[in-house]
Design a protein around this motif. Sequence first.
Motif, PDB file in Angstrom:
ATOM      1  N   UNK A 165       0.787  -1.116   0.102  1.00 28.57           N
ATOM      2  CA  UNK A 165      -0.173  -0.091   0.006  1.00 28.57           C
ATOM      3  C   UNK A 165       0.649   1.243   0.188  1.00 28.57           C
ATOM      4  N   UNK A 166       1.599   1.582   0.882  1.00 27.81           N
ATOM      5  CA  UNK A 166       2.109   2.938   1.231  1.00 27.81           C
ATOM      6  C   UNK A 166       3.294   3.076   0.138  1.00 27.81           C
ATOM      7  N   UNK A 167       3.839   2.108  -0.391  1.00 28.36           N
ATOM      8  CA  UNK A 167       5.098   2.344  -1.382  1.00 28.36           C
ATOM      9  C   UNK A 167       4.508   1.949  -2.880  1.00 28.36           C
ATOM     10  N   UNK A 168       3.346   1.771  -3.082  1.00 25.35           N
ATOM     11  CA  UNK A 168       2.709   1.419  -4.474  1.00 25.35           C
ATOM     12  C   UNK A 168       2.871   2.563  -5.569  1.00 25.35           C
ATOM     13  N   UNK A 169       2.702   3.786  -5.313  1.00 20.48           N
ATOM     14  CA  UNK A 169       3.098   4.879  -6.157  1.00 20.48           C
ATOM     15  C   UNK A 169       4.714   4.846  -6.602  1.00 20.48           C
ATOM     16  N   UNK A 170       5.411   4.756  -5.665  1.00 19.77           N
ATOM     17  CA  UNK A 170       6.829   4.859  -5.724  1.00 19.77           C
ATOM     18  C   UNK A 170       7.131   3.527  -6.471  1.00 19.77           C
ATOM     19  N   UNK A 171       6.457   2.429  -6.331  1.00 19.58           N
ATOM     20  CA  UNK A 171       7.059   1.313  -7.084  1.00 19.58           C
ATOM     21  C   UNK A 171       6.495   1.216  -8.551  1.00 19.58           C
ATOM     22  N   UNK A 172       5.437   2.018  -8.633  1.00 26.26           N
ATOM     23  CA  UNK A 172       5.124   2.260 -10.182  1.00 26.26           C
ATOM     24  C   UNK A 172       6.115   3.160 -10.794  1.00 26.26           C
ATOM     25  N   UNK A 173       6.437   4.046 -10.241  1.00 31.33           N
ATOM     26  CA  UNK A 173       7.612   4.933 -10.765  1.00 31.33           C
ATOM     27  C   UNK A 173       8.792   4.070 -11.006  1.00 31.33           C
ATOM     28  N   UNK A 174       9.155   3.201 -10.377  1.00 32.42           N
ATOM     29  CA  UNK A 174      10.155   2.135 -10.438  1.00 32.42           C
ATOM     30  C   UNK A 174       9.971   1.279 -11.802  1.00 32.42           C
TER      31      UNK A 174
END
Length: 302
Positions: A165-174
Amino acid sequence: MSASDEPPSGMAPLGGSGDAHREGLRHWRSSDADEPWTSVDWCDAHAGALLAADSWRVVDGRVRGLDQHRARFLSAVAPFRDDGGAFFDEVVAALPRAGDWFPRVELRARGIPVPAVGDGPSAAGAGTGTGTVLSLRLRPTPTTTEEVVVATAPYDPRAHPLTKGPDLEALQRLRTAVQPLGAGEAIILSPDGLVVEGAYSGLVWVRSDDAMVHPDDGRARIPSVTVSVLLKAAAAHGVAIEASDARPDDLDGCELWVLSALHGLRVATAWVDGPRLVHEPGRAEGARRWLTEALVELPAVP
């Protein structure tokens, strides 16, 4: 995720109880309310930080590993609320029993009062300008694939590696960062160069001796429900299962599987500037049959 585990927003809002199976976003009020759901626009202007999330695929009322998705989500919710179980029960009842869907449950921070009933945990923050909100995003399943090219992630953006959850946006950028390389998934390595997980996926590789290997459990990562289901089935069929610390080069000559609730099992056809991967015909198809056999019917709606 290119065909993503977290599809983009922009879908139509839900209506009231008569539109229970329309796609869109709804906030949960309380299991005690006459109407437990409050329909909102897909893009909620008052949504706060994403604290927890979970997704799974439902095809004609059948789902895989739902109890494990529930346990993973409730574990993430528990530090904030104690009514996650009641919420999840309402979600299961609201899921369509026909069609192909990829729902997502969420817990978000909330900066304005949350519609609630009673004095229980679901009313936390109501009228105070603070709190959290539990929500269901009902989404049709996006395009899925059976193959993917992977690349080594240029960095590890995870601030909460054990919580989905908390890291989903950062992982999408990755994942977006490796797309210019022709890759659809980024493989995260530990600081000492060991394979951990994909940006939105769990990993299993098969050696030449047919043993199935997954990253050692000491590597902090989100527990993959799909990996767990697959390995349980493989063990029941007599396949040797191993956990191992491995560097990308250690996968040279192996078949790499990229697993998620959305796609199921994708075979990695290549690792950009990485190990030489193989693909033995029929092997992945057999594993996909095990995943299909793990599908069960959703409970009947009262």
